[in-house]
Design a protein around this motif. Structure first.
Motif, short mmCIF file in Angstrom:
data_model
loop_
_atom_site.label_atom_id
_atom_site.label_comp_id
_atom_site.label_asym_id
_atom_site.label_seq_id
_atom_site.Cartn_x
_atom_site.Cartn_y
_atom_site.Cartn_z
N GLN A 232 -6.94 0.89 3.80
CA GLN A 232 -5.81 0.02 3.43
C GLN A 232 -5.00 -0.40 4.67
O GLN A 232 -4.51 -1.52 4.75
CB GLN A 232 -4.90 0.71 2.41
CG GLN A 232 -5.55 0.78 1.04
CD GLN A 232 -4.65 1.44 0.00
OE1 GLN A 232 -3.50 1.76 0.27
NE2 GLN A 232 -5.20 1.65 -1.19
N MET B 39 -8.75 -4.59 -3.62
CA MET B 39 -7.48 -5.13 -3.13
C MET B 39 -7.76 -6.40 -2.34
O MET B 39 -8.65 -6.42 -1.48
CB MET B 39 -6.77 -4.14 -2.21
CG MET B 39 -6.14 -2.96 -2.94
SD MET B 39 -5.37 -1.80 -1.77
CE MET B 39 -3.70 -2.45 -1.72
N GLU B 40 -7.00 -7.46 -2.64
CA GLU B 40 -7.12 -8.72 -1.92
C GLU B 40 -5.73 -9.35 -1.81
O GLU B 40 -4.83 -9.03 -2.59
CB GLU B 40 -8.04 -9.69 -2.68
CG GLU B 40 -9.51 -9.35 -2.56
CD GLU B 40 -10.39 -10.45 -3.15
OE1 GLU B 40 -11.30 -10.88 -2.45
OE2 GLU B 40 -10.17 -10.89 -4.29
N ALA C 54 -6.70 -3.26 6.05
CA ALA C 54 -6.54 -4.43 5.19
C ALA C 54 -5.15 -5.04 5.34
O ALA C 54 -4.99 -6.26 5.46
CB ALA C 54 -6.80 -4.04 3.73
N THR D 118 -10.73 -8.02 2.18
CA THR D 118 -10.97 -7.30 0.93
C THR D 118 -11.02 -5.82 1.24
O THR D 118 -11.44 -5.41 2.33
CB THR D 118 -12.32 -7.68 0.27
OG1 THR D 118 -13.38 -7.42 1.19
CG2 THR D 118 -12.36 -9.14 -0.13
N TRP D 119 -10.54 -5.02 0.30
CA TRP D 119 -10.63 -3.56 0.37
C TRP D 119 -11.16 -3.10 -0.97
O TRP D 119 -10.63 -3.51 -2.01
CB TRP D 119 -9.23 -2.98 0.61
CG TRP D 119 -9.12 -1.49 0.51
CD1 TRP D 119 -9.19 -0.58 1.52
CD2 TRP D 119 -8.86 -0.71 -0.69
NE1 TRP D 119 -9.01 0.69 1.03
CE2 TRP D 119 -8.81 0.64 -0.31
CE3 TRP D 119 -8.69 -1.03 -2.04
CZ2 TRP D 119 -8.58 1.68 -1.22
CZ3 TRP D 119 -8.47 0.00 -2.95
CH2 TRP D 119 -8.42 1.34 -2.54
N ILE D 120 -12.23 -2.35 -0.94
CA ILE D 120 -12.73 -1.85 -2.22
C ILE D 120 -13.17 -0.40 -2.07
O ILE D 120 -13.88 -0.05 -1.13
CB ILE D 120 -13.86 -2.76 -2.78
CG1 ILE D 120 -14.14 -2.40 -4.24
CG2 ILE D 120 -15.12 -2.71 -1.96
CD1 ILE D 120 -14.79 -3.51 -5.02
N PRO D 121 -12.69 0.47 -2.95
CA PRO D 121 -13.05 1.89 -2.85
C PRO D 121 -14.31 2.17 -3.65
O PRO D 121 -14.69 1.41 -4.54
CB PRO D 121 -11.85 2.57 -3.54
CG PRO D 121 -11.46 1.60 -4.61
CD PRO D 121 -11.76 0.21 -4.06
#
Lengths: 384, 182
Positions: free
Chosen positions: B20, A176-177, B23, B34-37
């Motif tokens: 999240q 997510m960006e 974020a 940036t959010w990354i799982p």
């Protein structure tokens, strides 16, 4: 327009909708499924076509049909699913109808795994299906760029009556960006204008047949020539790349997509420590930014190619720049993501003025995962 | 300034949502985020983690080896990440589920009984919000008001009765962090 947080897969789907996507056909596969899931809701709500086919094979042939009928159409999948589509992609290329394919690459070969890789560079960039044809291949390194490239991909597909592939991986799809979405565009409906390839009835114009069977060698050769002319025009007009500190770099790192994001952190750290390092990132993998890279390689003392595979773009880098600078390679396979510190170590090791390897001469030790390049492919592989 | 945060726990503990939240709050403050799982064949009860980066500058790699802050919501997460936190960084752990401690001199360790606090509020699923409160207070990565606004927008827009318990959970976590002498 405000910036919103979007997950890569869903952002690409929304960008396609805003670009005027009229018909989507697909089949679920991780790490791409959210793209299809998003369109399953969004497309019917807009009165547009969405269909989850019984397989990737069916989906891509539905795309073929929709393209021939004149619709803005796309599909999306991940590596094994894209392999299944190759026959139809070749047919679509031969028929010269436009379409967009999104490939969220995963670990392979075989059914592989769900982790991010760039192992399908050869398949996507060099054709994949049989016959001489070249898809336009665009590799985003962020969610915003994935949106921007998806948005423009439909125009490129129609301008050249060509396949456009968005080549990404699970990292781009799942991340997510913040994104600024482009405006929603309406495309003049099928049949209201003649775009030159669609089959909408031959009233008032000569008949048109969409096909990929060319039994006469002369006729096939004419189609081949048309495809080659198109590829040349694409190569002349559609090259895209991005650079950071590249112009005066002694060591130029070359990477695309996710690998470039990881390399970017390592390059920045090396810069902060006084190393004259730059980053060159091809965005269009076909057309490959050959001329620009060759120019930079005449100035750089050394190149370091970083990929999430065994060294596939590496071959294009060697074609472009091999005559001007020595090239090192750092790769990770199978979906094992390198962390920035590993690429940083590779930079330190390859750096022309560090470790007694000035100007690429002399002995030096290489960190795990990094191999010196020699002339022979088998020699390279045996070092792994 | 860049904060690299890993949140890790069992699937079902709200690890991804907690990330999240950070974020969205970072975005609201105009930061690069940036959010990354971790993704893959995951399931309830399996491990889950996500990485969030909040930065004043453009972000390179969305994944990092050495985070500046970690939230560990189960014992395996503490084992995995305690040694990776950067010196001077921050480690928040749920002390109602984790008996051991990292015990590092160079890291600010905040043991918050997140699950117990959440249960006390009547919502055991809010342990993640308690932990986020502790992390934000300890790191100063975001303004607490921003996190509160985002939390309310994400949890209580359709269910107004969730507003107060969520805010209470967030503030309880922050209070523990503030009270933790290091």
């Amino acid at each position: 327009m405000a910036r919103e947080l979007w997950k890569g897969n869903e952002a690409i789907a929304e960008a396609a909708v805003r670009a005027g996507l009229e018909a989507y056909f697909g089949y679920p596969i991780t790490p791409q499924t959210e793209l299809l899931e998003y369109l399953a809701v969004r497309m019917p709500a807009l009165g547009r076509a969405f269909l989850q086919a019984e397989s990737e094979l069916a989906a891509i042939n539905m795309v073929y049909g929709a393209a021939v009928a004149g619709a803005r159409t796309m599909t999306s999948s991940s590596s094994p699913g894209v392999s299944l589509m190759q026959e139809a992609l070749s047919y679509i290329a031969a028929t010269e109808v436009p379409m967009v394919l999104v490939d969220m690459m995963r670990g392979g070969p075989g059914l592989g795994n769900l982790a991010p890789t760039q192992a399908d560079y050869f398949q996507l960039v060099k054709g994949g299906g049989h016959g001489d044809y070249r898809p336009i291949v665009l590799a985003p390194d962020s969610v915003q760029e994935a949106v921007d490239l998806t948005y423009v991909s439909f125009d490129l597909a129609e301008r050249y009556r060509n396949i456009v592939i968005i080549a990404a991986d699970g990292n781009i799809g799942q991340m997510m960006e913040p994104v600024e979405m482009p405006p929603l565009r309406e495309r003049p409906p099928v049949g209201s204008v003649d775009r030159g390839w669609e089959l909408t009835g031959a009233v008032g114009r000569p008949r048109r047949i969409a096909h990929s069977l060319n039994l006469s060698p002369e006729e096939m050769a004419r189609v081949n020539a048309s495809l080659q002319n198109k590829a040349a025009a694409i190569a002349a007009h559609e090259v895209r790349y991005s650079e950071r500190f590249a112009e005066d770099a002694d060591l130029l790192v070359v990477a695309f997509g996710s690998a470039a994001r990881i390399a970017q952190t390592a390059v920045r750290q090396a810069r902060e420590e006084g190393l004259n390092v730059g980053l060159f990132r091809p965005i269009s993998l076909f057309p490959f930014p050959t001329d620009r890279l060759a120019h930079l390689a005449t100035r750089a003392q050394r190149l370091l190619v970083v990929e999430l595979n065994a060294g596939q773009m590496l071959e294009d880098v060697r074609l472009a720049a091999g005559a001007y600078a020595p090239i090192d390679f750092f790769g990770r396979m199978g979906g094992v993501l390198p962390m920035p510190d590993e690429i940083y170590d590779a930079i330190r090791s390859a750096y022309p003025h560090v470790g007694g390897n000035g100007n690429g001469k002399g002995k030096r030790s290489l960190p795990a995962g990094m191999r010196p390049l020699t002339g022979s492919w088998s020699e390279r592989m045996s070092l792994n | 300034m860049e904060h690299q945060i890993i949140i890790s726990g069992f699937g079902g503990q709200g690890v991804l949502f907690a990330g999240q939240l950070l974020a969205y709050a970072g975005l609201a403050e105009g930061k690069h985020v940036t959010w990354i799982p971790s993704y893959g064949p995951e399931m309830r009860g399996g491990t889950a983690n996500c990485t969030v980066i909040l930065s004043d500058e453009e972000i390179g790699s969305p994944q990092i080896r050495y985070p500046s802050a970690v939230i560990a919501l189960n014992p395996p997460s503490l084992v995995k990440y305690a040694k990776l936190v950067k010196p001077g960084g921050c480690l928040v752990l749920d002390a109602s589920l984790i008996d051991s401690r990292a015990g590092r001199e160079d890291v600010r360790e905040i043991a918050v009984r997140a699950k117990e606090i959440a249960e006390g509020l009547g919502y055991p699923q809010m342990a993640n919000v308690v932990a986020i409160g502790a992390l934000v207070a300890a790191t100063g990565a975001l303004r607490m008001e921003t996190v509160e606004d985002v939390l309310i927008a994400k949890t209580a827009r359709k269910r107004p009765e969730m507003r107060e318990p969520n805010l209470a959970a967030l503030r309880a976590g922050a209070a523990v962090a503030t009270a933790t002498v290091h």
